[in-house]
Design an enzyme around this catalytic site. Structure first.
Site, PDB file in Angstrom:
ATOM      1  CE  LYS A  33      28.692  13.131  31.811  1.00 57.64           C
ATOM      2  NZ  LYS A  33      30.075  13.052  32.113  1.00 57.64           N
ATOM      3  CD  GLU A  55      31.446  10.313  33.916  1.00 56.02           C
ATOM      4  OE1 GLU A  55      31.752  10.870  34.972  1.00 56.02           O
ATOM      5  OE2 GLU A  55      31.289  10.925  32.851  1.00 56.02           O
ATOM      6  CE  LYS A  90      33.786  20.177  27.511  1.00 52.76           C
ATOM      7  NZ  LYS A  90      33.276  18.874  27.994  1.00 52.76           N
ATOM      8  CB  CYS A 118      44.300  18.723  12.092  1.00 55.21           C
ATOM      9  SG  CYS A 118      45.552  18.355  13.321  1.00 55.21           S
ATOM     10  NE  ARG A 176      38.496  17.289  11.259  1.00 55.49           N
ATOM     11  CZ  ARG A 176      37.991  16.078  11.212  1.00 55.49           C
ATOM     12  NH1 ARG A 176      36.690  15.898  11.179  1.00 55.49           N
ATOM     13  NH2 ARG A 176      38.783  15.029  11.180  1.00 55.49           N
TER      14      ARG A 176
HETATM   15  C1  F6R Z   1      30.922  16.360  33.818  1.00 58.37           C
HETATM   16  C2  F6R Z   1      31.830  17.454  33.585  1.00 58.37           C
HETATM   17  C3  F6R Z   1      32.508  18.098  34.740  1.00 58.37           C
HETATM   18  C4  F6R Z   1      34.009  18.130  34.481  1.00 58.37           C
HETATM   19  C5  F6R Z   1      34.751  18.883  35.585  1.00 58.37           C
HETATM   20  C6  F6R Z   1      36.240  18.863  35.377  1.00 58.37           C
HETATM   21  O1  F6R Z   1      30.351  15.905  32.647  1.00 58.37           O
HETATM   22  O2  F6R Z   1      32.052  17.833  32.465  1.00 58.37           O
HETATM   23  O3  F6R Z   1      32.245  17.428  35.922  1.00 58.37           O
HETATM   24  O4  F6R Z   1      34.456  16.809  34.388  1.00 58.37           O
HETATM   25  O5  F6R Z   1      34.308  20.207  35.632  1.00 58.37           O
HETATM   26  O6  F6R Z   1      36.621  19.454  34.177  1.00 58.37           O
HETATM   27  P1  F6R Z   1      38.037  19.196  33.542  1.00 58.37           P
HETATM   28  O7  F6R Z   1      38.115  17.763  33.168  1.00 58.37           O
HETATM   29  O8  F6R Z   1      38.098  20.108  32.365  1.00 58.37           O
HETATM   30  O9  F6R Z   1      39.051  19.542  34.587  1.00 58.37           O
END
Ligand code: F6R
Length: 606
Positions: A483, A479, A601, A8, A32
């Site tokens: 990336k 992974e 995101k 926080c 945060r």
């Molecule tokens: C990779 C990435 C995506 C997420 C995927 C799932 O860096 O960010 O592959 O991992 O879209 O997202 P969440 O975890 O929010 O369900």
């Protein structure tokens, strides 16, 4: 149900027109956490608290800040991690008399004991947070004749856990007292006043000089200046810091990109995650007990599931990982009453994962959600949930959320195996001890990431790359490849190293980049064979390997060493240099790693 706040933001000030300054400081700390916000000021000789759930804009739409006049106040912006964010749990918290207000960032480990002791002594609690015990402990000190500062010092000695605290009292209306242990806290002064904050960035507009409050120390802010007391009660003079930051860096904590900031936050994110109360993990483990475990997630979260499926299987738990968008097809209509689903998602909003959960529930499965976002759809529809304690992740590429997911899944795997009787209590404790060493090991890796920058420069012109691993590190390889491809647009394929000779190897020609995740584990001898196959075809080998593995160093063109660890923890350690590799390659290619093309995101479409 217990709520506690992590990552926080706290902010305090003594200056003319304190309320707008408090709001401005909190706005700068919103990165945060932003699910509730509040402040306390001393006005007309009384402590006045204004707080609510929601972000700062929602908060401001409900209050008239011009109607509150004060020259002293403390504020808080919260990222709830255990339980729904609501007004009662928003900070500041008051003591029973309403004359002492406290804001806190951190997590108190022994608060259940402290709370029941305080309740037995007649204290009434208005929230379910761990933080509220601090206000009541200070109250007891003040009642016994202590000043606010000494009462905070006495309270800090009773509390175990991390805490950055700021407190005010109507009985001492000229001061803010602060204490820090493990959580960050900075105090500063400028021509118009004095300030305290979780992050120096919150005060750049106001302060000209700032000080990091030393570990275990107190700071007192008054109109006339700042004073500090060390852990032994002696007066100390920490060095002052010059404040000079470009305004855009404010939200990014001084880093050039959120991704880099979030890579650097991993030791604290993992350390906070390791603090998840064992009872929550145990309750989740009981849900898995005796069941077939299906782990599901998308993208990076699926990779965390894949790691966990290897670990669980090795501990005698019947587990498998299925990509969320495939779960429905995989299961078709088979009844799932004998199965439990562990759904993993950073955002808690991924449509594929939500769809998988709904389908599994229709077929009779119980679902445990693991998310980084407490008030998300996945936590709401799961039968039980665990929150990773990474704090907000802004960069589109998942970094700290992956490491914290791995840690939660590792804890869950060991406790499930213990509940099933397939490992002993001692084995479980030993695993927890090994996990306890992770933050320091990750911190050591992060200090050496500069070396990855040079490697990245060398590889930034590549068109293709393989990322290869065996066993649990197949997931690490996947992974690493994800990336690199998502932020640098290099075609990167993650593959089980043993499988690479069944087709992919035909792509290899001199100079083809092969990244091997090859720590000193049970697969190492076999992976050396795979490295030699690639070398024989002219591939350029970059290995992530265990410190001092001279045999592998010898056959690699480039390498990064990680500290020795049990096999199941190597994915946590080996991922960090791969994140940095992707980051620096993107930088050398002139790309923005925080905003890769075509990606969001939170993917809320099927
Ligand atoms: C990779 C990435 C995506 C997420 C995927 C799932 O860096 O960010 O592959 O991992 O879209 O997202 P969440 O975890 O929010 O369900």
């Amino acid at each position: 149900m217990i709520w506690c706040g992590l990552l926080c933001g706290i902010f305090g000030c003594i200056c003319g027109g304190a309320v707008p300054v408090l709001i401005d400081g909190l706005r700068r700390l919103e990165y945060r956490g932003y699910d509730s916000v509040g402040f306390a000021v001393i006005s007309g000789g009384r402590v006045l608290v204004v707080k609510d759930k929601g972000n700062i804009d929602e908060f401001l739409s409900k209050i008239d800040i011009d109607s509150v006049e004060s020259e002293i106040g403390i504020g808080h912006t919260r990222w709830a991690t255990h339980g729904a964010p609501c007004k009662e749990n928003a900070h500041p918290h008051l003591d029973c008399t309403g004359s002492i207000a406290v804001v806190h960032n951190g997590v108190l480990e022994n608060f259940l004991d402290l709370r029941s002791g305080l309740q037995a002594r007649g204290h009434r609690f208005a929230s379910n947070t761990d933080s509220e015990v601090i206000a009541h402990l200070i109250e007891e000190g003040v009642m016994s004749g202590m000043c606010l500062k000494d009462a905070l010092a006495a309270a800090s000695r009773k509390i175990r856990g991390s805490m950055a605290v700021a407190a005010i009292s109507s009985a001492e209306p000229d001061r803010i007292v602060c204490f820090r242990r493990e959580s960050p806290l900075v105090v500063g002064m400028g021509p118009g006043g004095v300030y305290c904050a979780s992050d120096i960035l919150a005060m750049v507009k106001y302060a000209t000089e700032a000080y990091h409050v030393p570990e275990g120390s107190l700071a007192t802010l008054t109109r006339v200046g700042l004073s500090f007391e060390g852990p032994g009660g002696d007066r100390i003079d920490p060095p002052s810091l010059k404040i000079s930051l470009e305004p855009g860096a404010v939200e990014r904590g001084g880093y050039k990109h959120f991704m880099l900031k979030e890579i650097h936050e991993q030791p604290i994110a993992v350390s906070n995650t390791l603090r998840i109360y064992r009872e929550y993990i145990d309750r989740a483990a009981l849900l898995l007990h005796g069941k077939r475990v299906l782990l599901t997630g998308s993208g990076t979260s699926y990779h965390a599931c894949l790691c966990a499926s290897y670990l669980m299987s090795s501990l005698g738990v019947d587990a498998m990982a299925v990509i969320s968008s495939e779960l429905q097809e995989y299961l078709k209509g088979q009844p799932l009453s004998g199965s439990a689903v562990v759904a993993v998602s950073q955002s808690g909003e991924t449509a594929d994962t939500l769809g998988a959960i709904r389908h599994a529930k229709r077929l009779g499965a119980r679902v445990i959600g693991i998310t980084n976002t407490l008030s998300s759809s996945i936590t709401n529809i799961s039968d039980a949930y665990l929150c990773t304690q990474g704090g907000p992740e802004i960069g589109v590429a998942a970094t700290k959320s992956f490491l914290t997911q791995l840690v939660v899944l590792e804890m869950l795997s060991f406790r499930t195996a213990l509940a099933a009787g397939s490992i002993s209590k001692q084995e479980c404790e030993e695993a927890y001890e090994e996990m306890g060493a992770l933050p320091a090991k990750i911190g050591g890796i992060i200090q050496r990431l500069e070396s990855v920058r040079e490697i990245a420069l060398k590889y930034s012109d590549r068109r293709d790359a393989f990322f290869l691993g065996r066993g649990i590190n197949v997931a690490t390889a996947l992974e690493g490849a994800l990336k690199l491809k998502e932020i640098s647009y290099i075609h990167a394929e993650g593959y089980p190293a043993g499988e690479s000779k069944h087709g992919p190897i035909s792509l290899v020609e001199p100079g083809f980049l092969c990244v091997f995740v090859s720590p000193m584990d049970s697969t190492r001898q076999r992976i050396i064979g795979n490295i030699m196959e690639m070398k024989a075809r002219g591939a350029e080998i970059f290995s992530v390997l265990t410190e001092g593995d001279s045999e592998l160093i010898e056959v690699s063109d480039g390498y990064f060493e990680v500290p020795e660890s049990p096999e199941y923890l190597y994915p946590v350690l080996c991922t960090v240099p791969l994140q940095a590799l992707a980051y620096y390659v993107a930088i050398y290619k002139g790309l923005d790693p925080d905003r890769p093309r075509n990606l969001a995101k939170s993917v809320t479409v099927l």
